[in-house]
Each structure stands twice: as C-alpha cells, then as structure tokens.
Design an enzyme around this catalytic site. Structure first.
Site, PDB file in Angstrom:
ATOM      1  N   LEU A 155       0.812  -1.101   0.183  1.00  0.00           N
ATOM      2  CA  LEU A 155       0.087  -0.233   0.312  1.00  0.00           C
ATOM      3  C   LEU A 155       0.782   1.072   0.253  1.00  0.00           C
ATOM      4  CD1 LEU A 155      -2.432  -1.157   2.466  1.00  0.00           C
ATOM      5  CD2 LEU A 155      -2.555  -1.587   0.462  1.00  0.00           C
ATOM      6  N   VAL A 171       9.165   5.887  -0.036  1.00  0.00           N
ATOM      7  CA  VAL A 171       9.645   4.490   0.478  1.00  0.00           C
ATOM      8  C   VAL A 171       9.217   3.186  -0.148  1.00  0.00           C
ATOM      9  CG1 VAL A 171       9.332   3.259   2.851  1.00  0.00           C
ATOM     10  CG2 VAL A 171       9.439   5.821   2.754  1.00  0.00           C
ATOM     11  N   GLY A 172       7.849   3.248  -0.751  1.00  0.00           N
ATOM     12  CA  GLY A 172       7.370   2.210  -1.050  1.00  0.00           C
ATOM     13  C   GLY A 172       8.030   1.841  -2.832  1.00  0.00           C
ATOM     14  N   VAL A 205      13.993 -16.331   4.309  1.00  0.00           N
ATOM     15  CA  VAL A 205      12.436 -16.697   3.606  1.00  0.00           C
ATOM     16  C   VAL A 205      12.427 -18.248   4.280  1.00  0.00           C
ATOM     17  CG1 VAL A 205      10.389 -17.084   3.325  1.00  0.00           C
ATOM     18  CG2 VAL A 205      12.047 -14.711   3.526  1.00  0.00           C
ATOM     19  N   VAL A 246       9.479   4.266  13.907  1.00  0.00           N
ATOM     20  CA  VAL A 246      10.899   4.848  14.637  1.00  0.00           C
ATOM     21  C   VAL A 246      12.609   4.962  14.509  1.00  0.00           C
ATOM     22  CG1 VAL A 246      11.343   5.561  16.350  1.00  0.00           C
ATOM     23  CG2 VAL A 246       8.987   4.966  16.335  1.00  0.00           C
ATOM     24  N   GLY A 294      14.056   5.064  11.087  1.00  0.00           N
ATOM     25  CA  GLY A 294      14.280   4.771  10.188  1.00  0.00           C
ATOM     26  C   GLY A 294      14.893   2.797  10.258  1.00  0.00           C
ATOM     27  N   GLY A 326      16.144  19.121   0.764  1.00  0.00           N
ATOM     28  CA  GLY A 326      14.872  17.683   1.243  1.00  0.00           C
ATOM     29  C   GLY A 326      15.188  17.544   2.197  1.00  0.00           C
ATOM     30  N   ASP A 343       5.521  14.533  15.105  1.00  0.00           N
ATOM     31  CA  ASP A 343       7.003  13.170  14.351  1.00  0.00           C
ATOM     32  C   ASP A 343       6.623  12.780  15.216  1.00  0.00           C
ATOM     33  OD1 ASP A 343       7.809  11.558  12.392  1.00  0.00           O
ATOM     34  OD2 ASP A 343       9.093  12.538  13.443  1.00  0.00           O
ATOM     35  N   LYS A 394       6.232   8.893  17.951  1.00  0.00           N
ATOM     36  CA  LYS A 394       7.355   8.178  18.037  1.00  0.00           C
ATOM     37  C   LYS A 394       7.666   7.796  19.875  1.00  0.00           C
ATOM     38  CE  LYS A 394       9.575   9.085  13.391  1.00  0.00           C
ATOM     39  NZ  LYS A 394      10.575  10.043  13.041  1.00  0.00           N
TER      40      LYS A 394
END
Length: 433
Positions: A11, A16-17, A35, A132, A134, A187, A201, A205
């Site tokens: 989603l 990040v996605g 895995v 929290v 990164g 940025g 923010d 956290k």
C-alpha cells in the site's frame, strides 16, 4: 526455491514504497533464501496508477481495500501514512488473518490497541520497526531483546528535520527561519514542516517507544509536546556558554511515586544537554536513542532515521521476519500492555530549567528573584549575571523540581517590577542533579 510463495500486497508507492519495490525485486533470490520460500509482490495500491511507470502495470490498483481483501495476499506492507482510511485497510487485513508490516507512526500512536487486538484475534503478525528511527534497529530490541529487563528511561533524537535545523543554528549562527529554509532546500524539510518542527512526528514516536518500553498503551494524547520554533540564536549561545547544546528530545520515563505507585511520563520538547552526553554529538539529520535498563545498563542506538532507502531497509527486515513466521508456522511477539501504567502529566514531571531574564541592574534584584524560587521550593543550581549599564542579563539554572513548580516560579518572576522580560525558558536534561 522450495516452499509456497509468500505473497505481498504493498500500500503506497512513494519514496519509501518505490524503494521497497526495488529491494523486493532486486534481492528476490537472497530474500527467498533467507525466508525459505519466494517472496512475491502481487499488487501495489496507489492513488494514480499512471504515475508509477517503474511498476508493472498488472500490479497497480487504486482499490487498496480490494487489494488487502484478495485471497492471494498473505502479507500487507503499508507505507501510505495517515490514520484514515489506512486504519480500515489494515484492520481488514488483520481480521482476515493477513500479517501487516507498517511504517505508520501516526496510526500506531493513535490505534495500536485496536490493531493489536485484531492481530491477536486472527493470529496474524503486526510489525512496525520502520515507524520509529528509520533503519535503526530500535523497536525490536525494546520489544524482544530487552523483554526480560526493566527499562527505566528512553531518551532520544527521533526527528531528523529538527535535528538538522538545531545543528545548523549551532554551527552557523543562523536563526530558526534561516535554518528551516536551508533544511527545505536540501530536502530535509517538507513543504509543510509542521509535523516535524512542532513536535507531532516526535510525539507519535515517543508514544510508540513508551508503549514498548513500559508495557503500557501510550497514545499521542498522553505525550506532552513542544516544538522548536521558539528556539533562538541567543538560546544556542547560552547553551554553548554552559558547555551544552540544544536538541529536540523525546523522553519516556518510568516514574515511581513516593507511595510506590508507578506511572509513565512521555514528553517531547527542546532541551539543553551537556556536551559530554552521547546524544550531544548527534548532528545533521541523524537520529539516536539512549536507553537505560536496570540489568543491561545504558545502550545507544544511532543511524539514519529517515529517507526512502533507510526506511525501506527496516520494512524489508520486518517483511523477512513475518514471511519466516508464515513459512515456519510461527508467530511474532504479541502486544505487551500488562503493566497498564497511568500517564503522568507534564506538571508532575521532574525537570530542570534554564531561565534567562532581562532585569534592572540594581541592588537586591538577585535576592528578590532567589526568594521567589524559595517560595516555590525550587532549588537554584547556578546563577550568572552580566551588567549592561542600567539593565542586566540574569541566567538561573535550577535543580530538579516538578514542572508545575518551575512554571509557577517563572510566571511569578515575570510579574516582578524590576524584571523587564523573561527572555527564554529551556529545560535541561542529561544530568542527574
């Protein structure tokens, strides 16, 4: 690779996605080996499908709820953010038995209890390391590695934007607005920096950290919050004169009252800390969290706390853990909120103040100011006074006292006839006095 594939729905496909998709596809063989089965991306929910040309068109959809409800989805990874409708999407996934990996600090700080309840009812996993700090492995140590210990305090720099701004103010002498503009140019600051600079923010956290550290549900409403917009170059210089630096800190403490009753204090605010403290040397947009536990002692976690690649790294770490549980038939750690400690208001928090006053330079001023502190049962640790012809600068640093007593003291002093102005009030942390 043997084993039924673990099928993943993503989603969000922003900064990040996009990194999550890149890592999933570029490291597919390594992930499968770790895995024990292939990890397969089967769908990506976005707002505008035509804006994501790097993602195969067959994976894209604008129907997030439909995607998480599909029978061929095992794990939902959420990097959209916000509370609604994201809450409904994740609840639908968890109630259907699909494990969830999320980076959504705001949602966790608001509705972690509801999400955990849905996960427990269906036997699904809920992982959120990326919410929290990164890429810094912080939540898993609190949740698992220190599960047998008693954590007493968590204090840290958990917002890179504000840390960059405060670092720039100290290093260059810039004012707040100038440093904020530079952060935006590079940025580090969003077009609307409110969530960062006003402390929202960091407060979200802090709620997550306190919940994990003290086995208690702590929400945003339980966290006292102050931002950095009132910090001035004069504050920075005052800190430097005392061999301190200013940081926006998230502070979570287990407090034991005189009657033995325990409570949780969670607060976010700028504070002076001594340069000898481990957090003092954390500059730029980096994050660091200092943990104190009874058996483990003092621990420090440091690294990049934001950005697409670092956050995606934490997301993939959680995804591997969840996928392993799926393959092996196990479950990850559940919510631990058995302590159910009350939230302690900021008025009862034990803090120290650094108070700068502009006063008339005449006899008796210092004695009168000291008398106000004595009336409120606040002990003075240090005083510095510098004369300027008819006026003077008076700096008072206190010992620890209840925040309410310190605030009442400042309010009383502000009304004294020889006090021209209360120039600044800053809390002092990282010292035991």
């Amino acid at each position: 690779m043997a084993g039924t594939p673990v099928r993943v729905a993503l989603l969000g496909c922003g900064t990040v996605g996009t990194e999550v998709v890149r890592l999933l596809t570029g490291q597919a063989a390594d992930l499968a080996a770790r895995v024990g089965a292939p990890v397969e991306l089967v769908g990506v929910a976005v707002r505008r499908a035509d804006r994501h040309r790097d993602v195969p068109a067959g994976l894209l959809t604008t129907d997030a709820l439909g995607l998480v409800s599909r029978d061929d989805v095992d794990v939902v990874v959420e990097v959209v953010g916000g509370i609604e409708p994201t809450r409904q999407w994740l609840l639908a996934a968890l109630r259907a038995g699909k494990s969830v990996v999320t980076a959504n600090k705001a949602l966790l700080a608001e509705a972690q209890g509801e999400l955990f309840a849905a996960a427990d009812a269906s036997g699904a996993d809920l992982y959120f390391e990326a919410a929290v700090a990164g890429a810094i492995p912080l939540l898993r140590p609190l949740r698992e590695s220190l599960a047998g210990d008693r954590i007493t305090r968590v204090m840290g720099i958990v917002n890179g934007t504000t840390n960059f701004i405060l670092s720039a103010m100290e290093e260059t002498g810039a004012g707040y607005q100038e440093a904020l503009s530079e952060a935006a140019r590079l940025g580090y600051a969003e077009a609307d920096p409110t969530a960062d600079v006003d402390g929202y923010d960091a407060a979200a956290k802090a709620a997550i950290l306190a919940s994990l550290a003290f086995h208690t549900r702590v929400t945003m409403g339980d966290v006292h919050r102050e931002g950095i917009s009132a910090v001035t170059p004069a504050d920075v210089l005052a800190a430097r004169a005392l061999d301190r630096t200013i940081k926006l800190l998230a502070i979570c403490e287990r407090v034991v009252g005189e009657d033995g009753t325990e409570s949780v204090s969670a607060r976010v605010h700028p504070a002076m800390i001594p340069r000898s403290h481990p957090l003092a040397g954390v500059g730029g947009a980096f994050n660091a969290v200092f943990v104190e536990a009874e058996a483990a002692g003092q621990l420090m976690f440091y690294g990049q706390g934001a950005g697409g690649a670092p956050t995606a790294s934490a997301v993939l770490g959680d995804l591997v853990a969840v996928a392993r549980n799926r393959v092996a038939g196990g479950r990850g750690p559940r919510e631990s909120a058995y302590a159910d400690l009350a939230a302690r208001p900021i008025a009862q928090a034990s803090t120290r103040y650094h108070i700068s006053l502009d006063v008339a330079d005449r006899a008796g001023v210092l004695a009168a100011v000291a008398a106000v502190f004595a009336q409120h049962d606040v002990s003075i640790a240090a005083v510095r006074q510098e004369g300027r012809t008819q006026d003077a600068s008076l700096v008072v640093v206190t010992h620890r006292a209840p925040d309410a007593a310190l605030r009442s003291t400042v309010d009383k002093i502000a009304g004294l006839p020889f006090v021209n102005a209360v120039v600044s009030v800053m809390r002092v942390e990282g010292e035991d006095q």
